[in-house]
Design an enzyme around this catalytic site. Structure first.
Site, PDB file in Angstrom:
ATOM      1  N   ASN A   1      -1.523  95.929  -7.855  1.00  0.00           N
ATOM      2  CA  ASN A   1      -1.540  97.147  -8.670  1.00  0.00           C
ATOM      3  C   ASN A   1      -0.490  98.121  -8.152  1.00  0.00           C
ATOM      4  OD1 ASN A   1      -2.171  99.562  -9.910  1.00  0.00           O
ATOM      5  ND2 ASN A   1      -4.267  99.662  -9.152  1.00  0.00           N
TER       6      ASN A   1
ATOM      7  N   ASN B   1      -9.114 108.789 -17.261  1.00  0.00           N
ATOM      8  CA  ASN B   1      -9.901 108.619 -16.042  1.00  0.00           C
ATOM      9  C   ASN B   1      -9.071 108.972 -14.832  1.00  0.00           C
ATOM     10  OD1 ASN B   1      -9.372 106.192 -14.037  1.00  0.00           O
ATOM     11  ND2 ASN B   1      -8.761 105.480 -16.072  1.00  0.00           N
ATOM     12  N   ALA B   2      -9.759 109.533 -13.840  1.00  0.00           N
ATOM     13  CA  ALA B   2      -9.149 109.754 -12.533  1.00  0.00           C
ATOM     14  C   ALA B   2     -10.205 109.377 -11.504  1.00  0.00           C
ATOM     15  CB  ALA B   2      -8.717 111.201 -12.371  1.00  0.00           C
TER      16      ALA B   2
ATOM     17  N   CYS C   1      -1.163 102.552 -10.288  1.00  0.00           N
ATOM     18  CA  CYS C   1      -2.249 103.502 -10.471  1.00  0.00           C
ATOM     19  C   CYS C   1      -1.712 104.924 -10.558  1.00  0.00           C
ATOM     20  CB  CYS C   1      -3.263 103.418  -9.343  1.00  0.00           C
ATOM     21  SG  CYS C   1      -4.574 104.618  -9.577  1.00  0.00           S
TER      22      CYS C   1
ATOM     23  N   GLY D   1      -4.301  96.905 -22.950  1.00  0.00           N
ATOM     24  CA  GLY D   1      -4.173  98.243 -23.520  1.00  0.00           C
ATOM     25  C   GLY D   1      -4.818  98.365 -24.886  1.00  0.00           C
ATOM     26  N   GLY D   2      -6.006  98.953 -24.901  1.00  0.00           N
ATOM     27  CA  GLY D   2      -6.646  99.273 -26.178  1.00  0.00           C
ATOM     28  C   GLY D   2      -7.167  98.089 -26.960  1.00  0.00           C
TER      29      GLY D   2
ATOM     30  N   ASN E   1      -0.930  99.381 -17.274  1.00  0.00           N
ATOM     31  CA  ASN E   1      -1.938 100.241 -16.679  1.00  0.00           C
ATOM     32  C   ASN E   1      -1.986 101.507 -17.559  1.00  0.00           C
ATOM     33  OD1 ASN E   1      -3.686 101.651 -14.850  1.00  0.00           O
ATOM     34  ND2 ASN E   1      -2.885 100.383 -13.192  1.00  0.00           N
TER      35      ASN E   1
ATOM     36  N   SER F   1      -9.169  95.378 -14.571  1.00  0.00           N
ATOM     37  CA  SER F   1      -9.530  96.022 -13.310  1.00  0.00           C
ATOM     38  C   SER F   1     -10.097  97.438 -13.522  1.00  0.00           C
ATOM     39  CB  SER F   1      -8.299  96.126 -12.419  1.00  0.00           C
ATOM     40  OG  SER F   1      -8.620  96.809 -11.228  1.00  0.00           O
TER      41      SER F   1
ATOM     42  N   LYS G   1       1.068  94.127 -11.575  1.00  0.00           N
ATOM     43  CA  LYS G   1       0.571  94.975 -12.665  1.00  0.00           C
ATOM     44  C   LYS G   1       1.411  96.236 -12.774  1.00  0.00           C
ATOM     45  CE  LYS G   1      -3.467  97.058 -14.787  1.00  0.00           C
ATOM     46  NZ  LYS G   1      -4.919  97.171 -14.792  1.00  0.00           N
TER      47      LYS G   1
HETATM   48  C1  FMN Z   1     -12.237 103.819 -15.504  1.00  0.00           C
HETATM   49  C2  FMN Z   1     -11.003 102.988 -15.305  1.00  0.00           C
HETATM   50  C3  FMN Z   1     -10.685 102.524 -14.024  1.00  0.00           C
HETATM   51  C4  FMN Z   1      -9.548 101.752 -13.810  1.00  0.00           C
HETATM   52  N1  FMN Z   1      -9.259 101.293 -12.556  1.00  0.00           N
HETATM   53  C5  FMN Z   1      -8.180 100.484 -12.355  1.00  0.00           C
HETATM   54  C6  FMN Z   1      -7.907  99.919 -11.070  1.00  0.00           C
HETATM   55  O1  FMN Z   1      -8.648 100.118 -10.111  1.00  0.00           O
HETATM   56  N2  FMN Z   1      -6.808  99.132 -10.943  1.00  0.00           N
HETATM   57  C7  FMN Z   1      -5.976  98.854 -11.999  1.00  0.00           C
HETATM   58  O2  FMN Z   1      -5.000  98.121 -11.829  1.00  0.00           O
HETATM   59  N3  FMN Z   1      -6.225  99.358 -13.221  1.00  0.00           N
HETATM   60  C8  FMN Z   1      -7.300 100.157 -13.424  1.00  0.00           C
HETATM   61  N4  FMN Z   1      -7.557 100.664 -14.689  1.00  0.00           N
HETATM   62  C9  FMN Z   1      -6.642 100.332 -15.800  1.00  0.00           C
HETATM   63  C10 FMN Z   1      -7.172  99.173 -16.648  1.00  0.00           C
HETATM   64  O3  FMN Z   1      -7.307  97.993 -15.897  1.00  0.00           O
HETATM   65  C11 FMN Z   1      -6.243  98.935 -17.861  1.00  0.00           C
HETATM   66  O4  FMN Z   1      -4.970  98.589 -17.388  1.00  0.00           O
HETATM   67  C12 FMN Z   1      -6.132 100.162 -18.752  1.00  0.00           C
HETATM   68  O5  FMN Z   1      -7.363 100.820 -18.854  1.00  0.00           O
HETATM   69  C13 FMN Z   1      -5.649  99.831 -20.162  1.00  0.00           C
HETATM   70  O6  FMN Z   1      -6.525  98.950 -20.830  1.00  0.00           O
HETATM   71  P1  FMN Z   1      -7.686  99.414 -21.855  1.00  0.00           P
HETATM   72  O7  FMN Z   1      -7.041 100.292 -22.882  1.00  0.00           O
HETATM   73  O8  FMN Z   1      -8.235  98.139 -22.404  1.00  0.00           O
HETATM   74  O9  FMN Z   1      -8.686 100.149 -21.042  1.00  0.00           O
HETATM   75  C14 FMN Z   1      -8.697 101.440 -14.913  1.00  0.00           C
HETATM   76  C15 FMN Z   1      -9.024 101.896 -16.195  1.00  0.00           C
HETATM   77  C16 FMN Z   1     -10.165 102.656 -16.411  1.00  0.00           C
HETATM   78  C17 FMN Z   1     -10.485 103.119 -17.807  1.00  0.00           C
END
Ligand code: FMN
Ligand code: FAD
Lengths: 274, 306
Positions: free
Chosen positions: B128, B70-71, B131, B244-245, B193, B22, B166
């Site tokens: 979710n 990110n924010a 967040c 995650g990663g 998350n 997401s 989540k």
């Molecule tokens: C730019 C960005 C926006 C995200 N927006 C959401 C979101 O709207 N809802 C959510 O459940 N997680 C959101 N996430 C979290 C990701 O879905 C994921 O759980 C998190 O980035 C860890 O995985 P990764 O290391 O593969 O990025 C966001 C992550 C990023 C980087």
């Protein structure tokens, strides 16, 4: 015109001014379709640190040589590492990305304002505008024809950064230079040249600008006062580059817009500067 | 023989265990030029809230060591526009579509889920409660077992769609929260998350993100995610979605071995849009090399000396 992901071969990557590099890449599809103001999103290396891609404006294209050029300044870790990549190596590229400059339908006087490395996309634009004028296909009222002109206002720290002046002149652009230290041209900001230009400008005039935010803000103000259409090319920290992550927004009159797909070029009047 | 990568989780049939996470894959169409979306196991949409949300002021992202903060602030078009404008396009892809749902009150979660329930083409919902970027945007709901259970329990009542809870890693005891959501009716649990983080510009003495704090993602968080998946997978009966990663087939395998039935890829998509394709290929290759007929056979087969 779709976006592609390709391994671009580094044809050359040379320092052309202090900490400014010209990178030539073999990227046939991007060279074919890119428009001025669009950018490529480069992966600096194969490892996960630095992790994210870095966005760079397309500085020149030579479709007949399948070549795309990037002009970049070393400002941090990513650009430092990029400057160490050698000819023959490959770079993972996404592009062409974003919405570039809208080329006006009717010819007139085009004023291009570049601040520092902001010159990168404006060279591509100048070349495109001048080529279009040269081939005479431009829709233009006869009496206005003689007023068709590209005026390139170039601002830089000092004279060694004024690279492409001779080439621009040879293409037929009028060039004016401003430097911070007065080592060439006007001493002071490039916006001084724009203000001066405003006294001479003709009816169908357009401004295109790229550079630091402070400069763009001033350009937008001048254009607004004179009621001249103005397009500015913006930067923002960016992750995906394709509109998915909503990371690279800027504030506009219609809310937050993404630099990567709604821009990077915006009508100056749309952007709300802090 | 080609190994069977398909999996069934929470009643959703997936071609393979690789989904887009997401917030990193927009509403599906943004990457359509670059990724063959029909080859994905599935994709999870950006978080959807009841009303459209503008999101946080910029800068919204900043790179950190092997990761990023990110924010975004849950910027999204709102549930009605999502159903009208985005869902018809998503529905065209031949892949599972999971809608990520967020809210600032339990009533908001319930209303969003109620509206999504009747919508064609949705295979499941990811709730979710995690967040970190909006004060009332779920993080609070996911930090306490009772509240987490309440969100899942209440949304459970208004939909028959599969529900995935989540979870946030920003808690002291992730297992108690996982168990609470399982008991409240979650069909699967996804984690993690992002981790709460910040970074400072020492020249300006200001935080680099306008929101001050943000969520950390990318390779930097993989070890944290892995241990949380391991703990939760050992404590619940419902399937676990590992996030995650994850950037490579090997990363994905680590999660599967540790107990995740499927994985999601987030930041990896930014680094390389082909990331998920390479992961799918990597899983296939691993199965072939090891003579594994079905990918689900390896889930949770981690060997630990007792
Ligand atoms: C730019 C960005 C926006 C995200 N927006 C959401 C979101 O709207 N809802 C959510 O459940 N997680 C959101 N996430 C979290 C990701 O879905 C994921 O759980 C998190 O980035 C860890 O995985 P990764 O290391 O593969 O990025 C966001 C992550 C990023 C980087
Ligand atoms: C659409 C677009 C076109 C660009 N075109 C050019 C160009 O033609 N030539 C050029 O030299 N630079 C260009 N930039 C800026 C360039 O992307 C950054 O200078 C580069 O990403 C910095 O990377 P770094 O690792 O060296 O710096 P970092 O160590 O990451 O940061 C150093 C400085 O660069 C800025 N920066 C970092 N990441 C970004 C980013 N993603 N976008 C904008 N600024 C950033 C930071 O604010 C910081 O002040 C462009 C940016 C955008 C968004």
């Amino acid at each position: 015109m779709s976006v592609v992901q390709k391994q671009g071969k580094i044809l050359s990557n040379l320092e052309v001014a202090p900490s400014i590099f010209l990178l030539n890449l073999g990227l046939p599809q991007v060279a074919e379709t890119a428009q001025p103001g669009q950018f490529v999103h480069l992966r600096i290396g194969p490892l996960s640190d630095p992790l994210l891609r870095r966005p760079f404006s397309i500085h020149r294209t030579k479709p007949e040589e399948a070549k795309v050029s990037i002009l970049y300044q070393v400002v941090g870790r990513g650009t430092k590492l990029l400057s160490q990549r050698c000819s023959g190596e490959k770079l993972d590229c996404l592009g062409p990305l974003g919405r570039g400059f809208a080329i006006p339908k009717v010819a007139g006087q085009f004023i291009l304002v570049a601040g520092g490395i902001g010159i990168a996309p404006l060279i591509f634009l100048a070349e495109t505008l001048l080529r279009k004028m040269g081939n005479g296909k431009w829709e233009v009222e006869k009496e206005k024809r003689k007023k068709m002109e590209v005026v390139f206002l170039m601002g830089a720290a000092s004279t060694e950064y004024i690279l492409p002046e001779s080439e621009l002149l040879s293409w037929g652009a009028a060039v004016e230079v401003a430097t911070d230290d007065g080592s060439k041209g006007h001493r002071g900001p490039v916006t001084d040249l724009l203000t001066r230009q405003m006294d001479r400008s003709v009816a169908s005039c357009h401004i295109f600008a790229c550079g630091p935010e402070g400069m763009l803000k001033e350009v937008a103000q001048i254009a607004g006062q004179q009621k001249i259409p103005c397009q500015i090319c913006l930067e923002q920290r960016m992750a995906c580059g394709v509109g998915a992550c909503l990371g690279c927004v800027v504030k506009t009159r219609s809310g937050y817009r993404r630099v990567c797909v709604d821009g990077p070029v915006f009508p100056a009047g749309e952007v709300i500067f802090e | 023989m080609r190994p069977d990568l398909s999996v069934n989780i929470a009643g959703i049939r997936l071609k393979n265990p690789v989904l887009a996470a997401s917030g990193t894959f927009g509403y599906g169409t943004e990457y359509a030029d670059l990724v063959d979306i029909n080859r994905l196991g599935g994709l999870v949409t950006k978080a959807i809230t009841l009303e459209p949300r503008e999101g946080s002021p910029p800068p919204r992202t900043v790179e950190t060591a092997a990761g990023m903060l990110n924010a975004i602030g849950l910027a999204n078009v709102g549930v009605d526009a999502f159903i009208k404008e985005k869902m018809p396009l998503l529905h065209k892809f031949n892949t599972a579509v999971i809608v990520n749902v967020a809210g600032s009150t339990i009533a908001e979660y319930v209303e969003v889920v109620r509206r999504l329930d009747g919508c064609q083409g949705i295979d499941g919902l990811e709730i979710n409660i995690s967040c970190p970027n909006v004060k009332q945007g779920g993080f609070l709901f996911g930090s306490d077992p009772q509240t987490a259970a309440k969100v899942i329990g209440e949304t459970r009542k208004v939909t028959s769609l599969p529900l995935i809870a989540k979870l946030t890693p920003n808690v002291t005891d992730i297992v108690s929260i996982a168990r609470a959501t399982e008991e409240a009716g979650a069909d699967a649990i996804s984690l993690i998350n992002t981790l709460l983080g910040m970074t400072i510009n020492v020249e300006t003495k200001r935080p680099k993100l306008a929101n001050v704090t943000g969520g950390l993602s990318g390779p930097a968080i993989k070890p944290v995610a892995l241990v949380m998946v391991w703990k939760v997978a050992g404590a619940v009966k419902v399937p676990v979605v590992g996030i995650g990663g994850i950037l490579s087939g090997k990363d994905a395998l680590e999660f599967l071995l540790t107990g995740a039935s499927v994985v999601q890829v987030g930041t990896g998509n930014f680094v390389d849009p082909q990331c998920m394709m390479k992961i799918i290929h990597g899983l296939e290759q691993y199965c072939q090399e090891k003579g594994i007929a079905k990918i689900s056979e390896i889930v949770g087969t981690l060997e630990v000396e007792k």
